[in-house]
Write a protein that holds these residues in place. Structure first.
Motif, short mmCIF file in Angstrom:
data_model
loop_
_atom_site.label_atom_id
_atom_site.label_comp_id
_atom_site.label_asym_id
_atom_site.label_seq_id
_atom_site.Cartn_x
_atom_site.Cartn_y
_atom_site.Cartn_z
N ARG A 253 9.67 1.42 3.74
CA ARG A 253 8.70 2.65 3.51
C ARG A 253 7.22 2.01 2.99
O ARG A 253 6.23 2.72 3.36
CB ARG A 253 9.24 3.41 2.34
N GLY B 144 -1.38 0.93 1.56
CA GLY B 144 -0.76 1.25 -0.12
C GLY B 144 -0.45 0.07 -0.91
O GLY B 144 -0.95 0.07 -1.88
N ASP C 123 11.40 -8.76 -6.82
CA ASP C 123 10.28 -8.40 -7.97
C ASP C 123 9.09 -8.90 -7.93
O ASP C 123 8.93 -9.61 -6.71
CB ASP C 123 10.89 -9.00 -9.23
C1 LIG Z 1 11.24 -1.58 -7.16
C2 LIG Z 1 10.11 -2.13 -6.42
C3 LIG Z 1 9.67 -3.45 -5.99
C4 LIG Z 1 8.47 -3.70 -5.59
N1 LIG Z 1 8.43 -4.95 -5.36
C5 LIG Z 1 7.09 -5.28 -4.61
C6 LIG Z 1 6.55 -6.66 -4.41
O1 LIG Z 1 7.47 -7.55 -4.77
N2 LIG Z 1 5.61 -6.95 -3.90
C7 LIG Z 1 4.66 -6.15 -3.54
O2 LIG Z 1 3.77 -6.31 -3.10
N3 LIG Z 1 5.23 -4.71 -3.56
C8 LIG Z 1 6.18 -4.38 -4.41
N4 LIG Z 1 6.35 -3.01 -4.46
C9 LIG Z 1 5.39 -1.90 -4.13
C10 LIG Z 1 5.45 -1.68 -2.46
O3 LIG Z 1 5.06 -2.68 -1.68
C11 LIG Z 1 4.56 -0.49 -2.20
O4 LIG Z 1 4.91 -0.46 -0.84
C12 LIG Z 1 3.17 -0.69 -2.13
O5 LIG Z 1 2.62 -1.33 -3.52
C13 LIG Z 1 2.54 0.30 -2.19
O6 LIG Z 1 2.49 0.83 -0.60
P1 LIG Z 1 2.88 2.32 -0.45
O7 LIG Z 1 2.42 2.78 1.11
O8 LIG Z 1 4.12 2.77 -1.03
O9 LIG Z 1 1.68 3.20 -1.30
P2 LIG Z 1 1.68 4.63 -2.08
O10 LIG Z 1 2.88 4.18 -3.17
O11 LIG Z 1 2.00 5.78 -1.31
O12 LIG Z 1 0.52 4.47 -2.86
C14 LIG Z 1 0.13 3.63 -3.82
C15 LIG Z 1 -1.36 3.70 -4.33
O13 LIG Z 1 -2.24 3.33 -3.12
C16 LIG Z 1 -3.07 4.65 -2.77
N5 LIG Z 1 -3.03 4.33 -1.20
C17 LIG Z 1 -1.97 4.43 -0.57
N6 LIG Z 1 -2.49 4.31 0.75
C18 LIG Z 1 -4.06 4.66 0.68
C19 LIG Z 1 -4.92 4.30 1.72
N7 LIG Z 1 -4.53 4.19 3.03
N8 LIG Z 1 -6.15 4.47 1.21
C20 LIG Z 1 -6.73 4.60 -0.01
N9 LIG Z 1 -5.47 4.90 -0.94
C21 LIG Z 1 -4.37 4.64 -0.47
C22 LIG Z 1 -2.23 5.75 -3.33
O14 LIG Z 1 -3.17 6.74 -3.64
C23 LIG Z 1 -1.65 5.16 -4.65
O15 LIG Z 1 -2.50 5.04 -5.68
C24 LIG Z 1 7.79 -2.67 -5.10
C25 LIG Z 1 8.09 -1.35 -5.21
C26 LIG Z 1 8.88 -0.90 -5.94
C27 LIG Z 1 9.47 0.54 -6.30
#
Ligand SMILES: Cc1cc2nc3c(=O)[nH]c(=O)nc-3n(C[C@H](O)[C@H](O)[C@H](O)COP(=O)(O)OP(=O)(O)OC[C@H]3O[C@@H](n4cnc5c(N)ncnc54)[C@H](O)[C@@H]3O)c2cc1C
Length: 295
Positions: free
Chosen positions: A109, A114, A192
């Protein structure tokens, strides 16, 4: 907990998304993969009036070779990077690092845009981007800006993004065929965020003397950090045990980690020194094997 009430907006083009940001930016959040934002909303750490879900903006979903870099649209998901032959061939450091991001479910996802926008200094992609000297393309109704990681990442989870701006594209420089890379990290469990991490790209001559070095670390400063001093120090030298000991010391001098539940500042400082040594050793072994960046 459940999030506070919000208005849900679902643009289908970049133009529409930017118009919405221009109208509502101060009270809005961009929603991409939701892997970081949704927990934040659920805990009510953020209560935006509008959520602008860019999940349907298909024009942000591409991985392309463009000149000297790989252009990756903000909406590309971690799993697509993991399985992209283009990424594997042209930017193996990115392919190696992405496997450390969360679990399969998160990678299915979560998006590149992000991850960069979130600005977590322990995340893998900001560290890779810093090591490679990549760029972030940010857009608003006013136009586009191309920013370096130093310009974009301001401090812990704070970036230069303005309320009316969004990330459109991330540019990862294509690695030369003569180079090899290595990404290493230590986390409490795989999936993590890193306690500390190191990304390295190296070139050497046939005797193993370093001719080019790019090194960045994450999780140990408020933003991903390029170790320029270490890079310069190892150019023109072989990675002997003595040199690696100096590298470790210099790395430790260039970081200022904080203590938290998962580890003390002292532990993180020592850890990152060892990780840089490990990443360098692996990268040099890969160059000398001459069979590309991966074993
Ligand atoms: C249990 C867990 C473990 C994780 N472990 C890791 C890890 O080991 N390493 C790691 O790197 N990440 C980790 N993550 C985070 C994961 O990688 C996320 O996918 C990432 O941080 C955010 O991406 P997203 O697309 O889900 O963004 P969202 O959750 O949709 O958004 C995150 C932030 O970015 C902003 N945003 C999103 N897209 C844009 C855009 N195009 N322009 C401007 N602002 C934007 C949003 O407004 C928000 O503030 C973890 C998450 C969870 C729940």
């Amino acid at each position: 907990m459940k999030p506070a009430v919000f208005n849900y907006l679902r643009p289908e083009s970049v133009e529409e998304a930017l118009r919405l940001l221009s109208d509502y930016g101060d009270d809005a959040k961009v929603l991409s993969g939701g892997q970081s934002l949704i927990p934040v909303l659920n805990m009510r750490l953020s209560t935006p009036e509008y959520l602008i879900d860019i999940g349907k903006v298909e024009e942000l979903n591409y991985i392309r070779e463009e000149g000297d870099h790989l252009a990756i649209g903000a909406l590309v998901r971690h799993k697509d990077i993991e399985s992209s032959p283009l990424v594997k061939e042209l930017c193996p450091l990115l392919e190696e690092a992405i496997r450390w991001v969360g679990t399969t479910q998160i990678r299915n996802r979560g998006t590149v845009g992000g991850s960069i926008a979130h600005g977590d200094p322990s995340a893998e992609l900001p560290c890779v981007l810093a090591a490679l000297r990549g760029e972030i393309v940010v857009a608003s109704m006013e136009g586009e800006e191309v920013l370096s990681p130093e310009e974009f990442f301001l401090t812990y989870m704070l970036t230069s993004l303005q309320p009316d701006q969004m990330i459109k594209e991330i540019r990862f420089p294509i690695m030369s065929k003569e180079s090899a890379s290595s990404f290493v990290e230590v986390a409490r469990t795989h999936g993590d965020f890193a306690l500390a991490e190191a990304a390295v790209v190296l070139e050497t001559d046939e005797t193993g003397t370093v001719t080019k070095a790019q090194i960045a670390v994450g999780g140990v400063n408020p933003t991903p950090t390029v170790l320029e001093e270490v890079e310069e120090h190892i150019i023109g030298k072989k990675l002997t045990d003595e040199l690696l000991a100096e590298v470790r010391e210099m790395t430790e001098d260039n970081v200022d980690p904080e203590s938290d539940l998962h580890g003390t500042d002292e532990y993180r400082r020592e850890l990152v020194g060892v990780l840089v040594q490990r990443a360098l050793k692996t990268a040099v072994a890969r160059v000398m094997k001459g069979d590309g960046q991966h074993e």
